[in-house]
Design a protein around this motif. Structure first.
Motif, short mmCIF file in Angstrom:
data_model
loop_
_atom_site.label_atom_id
_atom_site.label_comp_id
_atom_site.label_asym_id
_atom_site.label_seq_id
_atom_site.Cartn_x
_atom_site.Cartn_y
_atom_site.Cartn_z
N ARG A 103 5.41 -2.41 0.26
CA ARG A 103 4.36 -3.39 0.02
C ARG A 103 3.30 -2.88 -0.95
NH1 ARG A 103 3.20 -4.45 6.37
NH2 ARG A 103 5.07 -5.68 6.88
N GLN A 104 3.38 -1.60 -1.33
CA GLN A 104 2.38 -0.99 -2.19
C GLN A 104 3.06 -0.54 -3.47
OE1 GLN A 104 -0.89 -0.79 -0.37
NE2 GLN A 104 -1.28 -1.17 -2.52
N SER A 105 3.80 -1.47 -4.10
CA SER A 105 4.64 -1.10 -5.23
C SER A 105 3.87 -1.01 -6.55
CB SER A 105 5.79 -2.10 -5.38
OG SER A 105 5.28 -3.42 -5.52
N HIS A 106 2.73 -1.68 -6.66
CA HIS A 106 1.96 -1.66 -7.91
C HIS A 106 1.05 -0.44 -7.93
CE1 HIS A 106 -0.87 -2.80 -11.06
NE2 HIS A 106 0.07 -3.63 -11.50
N ALA A 107 1.22 0.41 -8.94
CA ALA A 107 0.48 1.68 -8.99
C ALA A 107 -1.03 1.46 -9.03
CB ALA A 107 0.93 2.50 -10.20
N GLY A 108 -1.49 0.45 -9.78
CA GLY A 108 -2.93 0.19 -9.87
C GLY A 108 -3.52 -0.24 -8.55
N THR A 109 -2.78 -1.06 -7.80
CA THR A 109 -3.26 -1.50 -6.49
C THR A 109 -3.33 -0.32 -5.53
OG1 THR A 109 -2.23 -3.65 -6.84
CG2 THR A 109 -2.83 -3.10 -4.59
N ALA A 125 6.79 5.85 -5.38
CA ALA A 125 7.82 4.93 -5.87
C ALA A 125 9.12 5.03 -5.08
CB ALA A 125 8.09 5.19 -7.35
#
Length: 418
Positions: free
Chosen positions: A176-182, A295
């Motif tokens: 659920r935390q796949s976006h690096a910026g998020t 990742a």
């Protein structure tokens, strides 16, 4: 402003002295601020908003002390709640408690220095003694209230942060935390950093009805979340001391939670020898993946949980902690959606995956009866075969003579040739 408690009739001389002192309020507060910044490093680098907040608290405290002195009063419940609130706010902005409490002591010393320099003629010795008594009483009561507010809020914040970090770990492993910026923004909110790579341990406590050794993983229903939690907490103790010493200030060195009925631990770097002692001593079984990143964490977690639950008894007779090679083999032979034949040889053979001599020797040994027969098949001396096998075992940690390792090697060769 709260009314004074236990007040006697106002003293005209004290009221006059209070008026003169408050006429110098700006200079007096400036002196307090300068002394605090000079004496307490934590206050030397506050931003403009924080400095203004400190100043307003000093002004309020100064006025309240002088008011209480003028009527022989004492702090009331509203005052105590105010100071307790100060402690709570300081806990939230992580200012050291010792520095907060010292700031009040430094301000008190600066106050009496200023009184001695500018108002000696306006305050009698008797009144000065009363003023010191009031300020010391306020200092004592406010310190207790600030301490209580700071500690209470600190406990809540610690529990909230722990829950938030566990929630982060859960989201990370579920993808659920796949976006690096998020992910970076969420870590900033928690004042935390992830290691660039980390070790991921999935661990299961023993079933109450299972034999002590060897033991296959117990089902979640048999163990329960409390046992899984204890098992996960236990393996975080296997943190490599060197890794902990090298960690950056905000870097997470260990974190654990319970997911799908098993314990999951993120550790900066595992001390494998210590981990082996812990799982053996506490009758645990688990899976350890090294070199995990944000990742790769979701897939690594999935194959670890699958391997823990689907490895055959043959596996558990040889090891208590499955490594990446074991997990890739189990995923492949059981048809897991994350199975990848291309990963199996790399995981099982490591740096020897592309060594032609090693692969030929291993293939010959698997399909021959001992080193002499394998040597004859390869047209080399038996000692050459034995040397290559020793090198293979030293590099991979697998002895090809044991049933499970032999099967893992065979699967790796077959998968990489397809």
């Amino acid at each position: 402003m709260p009314s004074a408690q236990g007040a006697s009739p106002p003293d005209a001389d004290r009221r006059g002295a209070v008026a003169r002192i408050l006429a110098d309020e700006t200079g007096m507060v400036d002196a307090f601020m300068a002394a605090i910044a000079r004496e307490i490093p934590a206050y030397a680098n506050l931003d403009a908003r924080q400095l203004e907040e400190v100043r307003s608290i000093i002004v309020w405290t100064l006025r309240r002390v002088l008011e209480l002195w003028s009527v022989d009063g004492a702090l009331g419940p509203e005052d105590i709640r105010m100071f307790r609130g100060v402690g709570a706010v300081r806990a939230r902005d992580a200012r050291p408690l010792a520095a907060v409490l010292r700031a009040y002591r430094v301000a008190a010393l600066a106050f009496f220095d200023r009184i001695g320099e500018r108002f000696a003629d306006a305050v009698s010795v008797r009144d000065l003694s009363a003023l010191a008594r009031v300020w010391l009483t306020v200092l004592d009561q406010s310190s207790e209230a600030i301490f209580d507010g700071y500690e209470s809020t600190g406990r809540v914040l610690s529990e909230d942060r722990e829950r938030s970090l566990r929630g982060l770990l859960t989201d990370l492993l579920l993808g659920r935390q796949s976006h690096a910026g998020t992910l970076r923004a969420r870590l900033r909110e928690l004042d935390a950093e992830l290691p660039s790579s980390f070790d991921l341990m999935v661990v299961s406590p023993p079933s109450p009805t299972a034999p002590a050794s060897p033991v296959a993983p117990a089902s979640p229903a048999a163990t329960g979340p409390d046992q899984a939690e204890r098992a996960a907490a236990l393996v975080t103790a296997a943190l490599d001391a060197r890794a902990a010493g090298e960690a950056a200030e905000l870097e997470l060195t260990s974190l654990h939670t319970v997911m799908d009925g098993v314990g999951v631990a993120l550790v900066k770097a595992v001390d494998v020898t210590l981990l082996d002692r812990l799982v053996t001593g506490h009758d645990l079984t688990g899976a350890l993946l090294t070199g995990v990143t944000a990742a790769t964490a979701p897939r690594d977690h999935r194959i670890a949980v699958h391997g823990l639950r689907h490895a055959l008894p043959l596996v558990w007779t040889e090891r208590r902690v499955l490594d990446r090679g074991d997990l890739e083999v189990v995923a492949l032979v059981t048809g897991h959606p994350d199975a990848d034949p291309g990963r199996v040889a790399e995981a099982v053979l490591g740096p020897l995956a592309h060594d032609a001599d090693t692969r030929r020797t291993l293939d010959a040994v698997i399909y021959s009866d001992g080193a002499p027969a394998a040597a004859a098949r390869l047209h080399v001396h038996p000692q050459t075969v034995r040397y290559r096998l020793r090198r293979l075992a030293a590099t991979t940690g697998r002895d090809p003579r044991t049933p499970w390792n032999r099967f893992a090697f065979q699967t790796a060769l077959l998968a990489s040739s397809s």
